[in-house]
Scaffold this active site. Structure first.
Site, PDB file in Angstrom:
ATOM      1  N   ARG A 182       0.795  -1.301   0.031  1.00  0.00           N
ATOM      2  CA  ARG A 182      -0.009  -0.211   0.065  1.00  0.00           C
ATOM      3  C   ARG A 182       1.123   1.714  -0.048  1.00  0.00           C
ATOM      4  O   ARG A 182       0.578   1.782  -0.106  1.00  0.00           O
ATOM      5  CB  ARG A 182      -1.067   0.042   1.046  1.00  0.00           C
ATOM      6  CG  ARG A 182      -1.662  -1.088   0.851  1.00  0.00           C
ATOM      7  CD  ARG A 182      -3.168  -0.980   2.359  1.00  0.00           C
ATOM      8  NE  ARG A 182      -3.597  -0.195   2.393  1.00  0.00           N
ATOM      9  CZ  ARG A 182      -4.829   0.348   2.806  1.00  0.00           C
ATOM     10  NH1 ARG A 182      -4.515  -0.195   4.289  1.00  0.00           N
ATOM     11  NH2 ARG A 182      -4.896   1.513   3.140  1.00  0.00           N
ATOM     12  N   CYS A 183       1.948   1.447   0.360  1.00  0.00           N
ATOM     13  CA  CYS A 183       3.111   2.169   0.230  1.00  0.00           C
ATOM     14  C   CYS A 183       3.675   2.622  -0.903  1.00  0.00           C
ATOM     15  O   CYS A 183       4.387   1.755  -1.551  1.00  0.00           O
ATOM     16  CB  CYS A 183       4.136   1.700   1.310  1.00  0.00           C
ATOM     17  SG  CYS A 183       5.714   2.784   1.107  1.00  0.00           S
ATOM     18  N   SER A 184       3.735   3.522  -1.454  1.00  0.00           N
ATOM     19  CA  SER A 184       4.066   3.950  -3.409  1.00  0.00           C
ATOM     20  C   SER A 184       5.882   4.360  -3.120  1.00  0.00           C
ATOM     21  O   SER A 184       6.636   3.094  -4.052  1.00  0.00           O
ATOM     22  CB  SER A 184       3.677   5.070  -3.720  1.00  0.00           C
ATOM     23  OG  SER A 184       4.362   6.529  -3.119  1.00  0.00           O
TER      24      SER A 184
ATOM     25  N   ARG B 103       6.406   0.098  -3.476  1.00  0.00           N
ATOM     26  CA  ARG B 103       5.904  -0.428  -4.657  1.00  0.00           C
ATOM     27  C   ARG B 103       7.464   0.147  -5.734  1.00  0.00           C
ATOM     28  O   ARG B 103       7.747  -0.920  -6.396  1.00  0.00           O
ATOM     29  CB  ARG B 103       4.522   0.058  -5.534  1.00  0.00           C
ATOM     30  CG  ARG B 103       3.158  -0.612  -4.249  1.00  0.00           C
ATOM     31  CD  ARG B 103       2.025  -0.258  -4.835  1.00  0.00           C
ATOM     32  NE  ARG B 103       1.891   1.240  -5.390  1.00  0.00           N
ATOM     33  CZ  ARG B 103       1.618   1.539  -4.623  1.00  0.00           C
ATOM     34  NH1 ARG B 103       1.059   0.915  -3.077  1.00  0.00           N
ATOM     35  NH2 ARG B 103       0.949   3.128  -5.099  1.00  0.00           N
TER      36      ARG B 103
END
Length: 117
Positions: free
Chosen positions: A11-13, A16
């Site tokens: 969920r963390c950019s 990712r």
């Protein structure tokens, strides 16, 4: 082949982006979804040693949990902070990337390129 480990939060950019950067470089990866499988206190101590960081440096200070648990309190010991991070992995800075006895935080994601030899 060299295996990297990434402690990843999908969920963390930044997490990712770091994962994608490593995949784009063709690296062999072990992906640890640390929110689902939180590191033990001993594992956190090893990670801190590899990262050459103190427990407070690995805390996400912007999290509401940081404030509600009063982690700003300087009287909390390193052991207490490690225990709290193990019980609340959301407080652990991310992503952490390790290779053997080296490690780095992928903020910015390009930081991980320092581990690629």
């Amino acid at each position: 082949m060299t295996h990297f480990t990434i402690y990843h939060n999908p969920r963390c950019s930044k997490s990712r982006e770091t994962l994608k950067l490593m995949q784009d470089n063709g690296l062999m990866l072990d992906v640890v979804l640390y929110l689902e499988n939180p590191p033990t206190e001993n594992k956190l101590r090893k990670l801190l040693d590899i990262l050459k960081m103190k427990p407070r440096e690995l805390l996400r200070k912007g999290e509401d949990l940081y404030k509600s648990l009063n982690l700003k309190d300087a009287n909390k010991s390193d052991d207490e902070i490690i225990k709290i991070m193990s019980e609340n992995p959301k407080l652990i800075e991310r992503p952490i990337v390790t290779l053997d006895n080296e490690g780095i935080i992928g903020r910015p994601p390009e930081n991980v390129l320092k581990l690629i030899k």
